[in-house]
Design an enzyme around this catalytic site. Sequence first.
Site, short mmCIF file in Angstrom:
data_model
loop_
_atom_site.label_atom_id
_atom_site.label_comp_id
_atom_site.label_asym_id
_atom_site.label_seq_id
_atom_site.Cartn_x
_atom_site.Cartn_y
_atom_site.Cartn_z
N GLY A 165 131.47 6.36 -28.32
CA GLY A 165 131.16 6.34 -26.73
C GLY A 165 130.42 5.13 -26.19
N LEU A 166 130.36 5.19 -24.75
CA LEU A 166 129.66 3.83 -24.37
C LEU A 166 128.46 3.47 -24.70
CD1 LEU A 166 130.58 4.95 -20.50
CD2 LEU A 166 131.92 3.16 -21.95
N SER A 167 128.29 2.14 -24.61
CA SER A 167 126.94 1.58 -24.91
C SER A 167 125.70 2.56 -24.11
CB SER A 167 126.63 0.07 -24.55
OG SER A 167 125.46 -0.31 -24.75
N GLY A 168 124.75 2.85 -24.76
CA GLY A 168 123.79 3.61 -23.85
C GLY A 168 124.13 5.13 -23.81
N ALA A 169 125.03 5.61 -24.58
CA ALA A 169 125.63 7.04 -24.40
C ALA A 169 124.81 7.76 -25.20
CB ALA A 169 127.08 7.20 -24.88
N LYS A 171 124.69 7.37 -28.89
CA LYS A 171 125.31 7.88 -30.14
C LYS A 171 124.24 7.63 -31.37
CE LYS A 171 128.00 4.14 -29.57
NZ LYS A 171 127.55 3.99 -28.31
N SER A 239 133.36 1.66 -30.57
CA SER A 239 134.88 1.64 -31.27
C SER A 239 135.54 1.90 -30.04
CB SER A 239 135.08 2.45 -32.25
OG SER A 239 134.27 3.80 -32.17
#
Length: 328
Positions: A165-169, A171, A239
Site C-alpha cells: 500500500g501507499l506510504s502512510g497507508a 501497513k 512494493s
Amino acid sequence: AVVLALADEIDASRGDVMAAAHDPCEIADQFAAHLLWLGTQPLLPGRPYWLKIGSRTVGAQVTEIKHKVDVNTQEALAARSLELNEVGYCNLYLDQAIPFEAYADSRELGGFILIDRQDNATVAAGTLAFALRRAGNIHWQHLEVDQAARARIKHQAPRCVWFTGLSGAGKSTVANLVEKRLLALGRHTYLLDGDNVRHGLNKDRGFTDEDRVENIRRVAEVARLMVDAGLVVLVSFISPFRAERRMARELFAEGQFLEVFVDTPLAVAEQRDAKGLYAKARAGQLRNFTGIDSPYEVPEHPDVVLDTVAESPEALAERLANLLLGDS
C-alpha cells in the site's frame, strides 16, 4: 513427420534436446548474453520475465547489465537499465537449467526472446554468448531437516503475509498489531519492515525503479528463508509494482503467500503524512516518491483488502489475525 523409438523408457517431451553422444550440448542456468530491448517500459534487473528459446519457455531474470552499447560508436557505456531499442550486454539467470549452444555455433539453441509476464508481449531479443562459470559450480545441497519438520516443532503453518500500500497507508501499524496478537498466542513470527530493512540489508538501495525492484527481490528471498524456517513472516513494504509482488508470490508454495492490500486513498495517506515525506515530495525535495512522481500499481486480485478509512487499525489487525489463526 519423424518418429523416434527410444531403447530405454525416458521422460522426453517438447522442448527437450537430443544430441550426439560424442558431442552433447552444454547445460546451464546462468549466462552472459547480448540483448536488444524492445519493450516500451525499461528493462529492470531483477524483474522476472519469460525466456523462450526454441520450443522451451522458462523463467528468467537479468541479474546485471554489464554495459550498454552505443550503436553509433560501439562504445561500451555504463547502464543500470535499458530503454527501447537499446543494446546491452547482460548476465541472465534462469529458474531451470537448459541445453544450449553459443549463438555463434547454433541460432536455434543460442537465440532467444524475453516475454513480459503480465501482458505476454515480447520485450527483448537476445543471443547467448557463454555459460557463466558459477552455473556449473553451484548446486543445491540436500538437507535432512526440512520446512515441515521446522513447522511441526513450532505447531504452526508457516506463511508469508505481504502488506502492500501507499506510504502512510497503515501497513506497519496493522502488521505490528497482528504480530503482537500472534505472539501472545504462542506463534513464532517475524516482521520485515521497509524502513528497518533499509538500515541494513538494503542500505545500498535508493528509490529509483531499478532500486525498488532489487529491494523487493532481496526481501522476498529473505522472507522465503524465514518461511522455510517455519515462521509466520509479516512483510510491510510499499512494493509498488505488480511484477515484483507476483515474483514474491511465486517463491512460495501454494497457499503460503497472502497478499494484503492496505487500501488507503492518496489524499488520506497524504493528510496523515506522519514522516513529512509527502510534503517534501510535493515541494520537489524528494524524488521518486510513490503516489506523487512514481506510480503505485493497485493489486488486481489481493487475498485480503483492509480499508483503513472504514475501520480502525485494531479492528483490521484483529480480523487478519483471526484469519491467520484459523488457517493454522
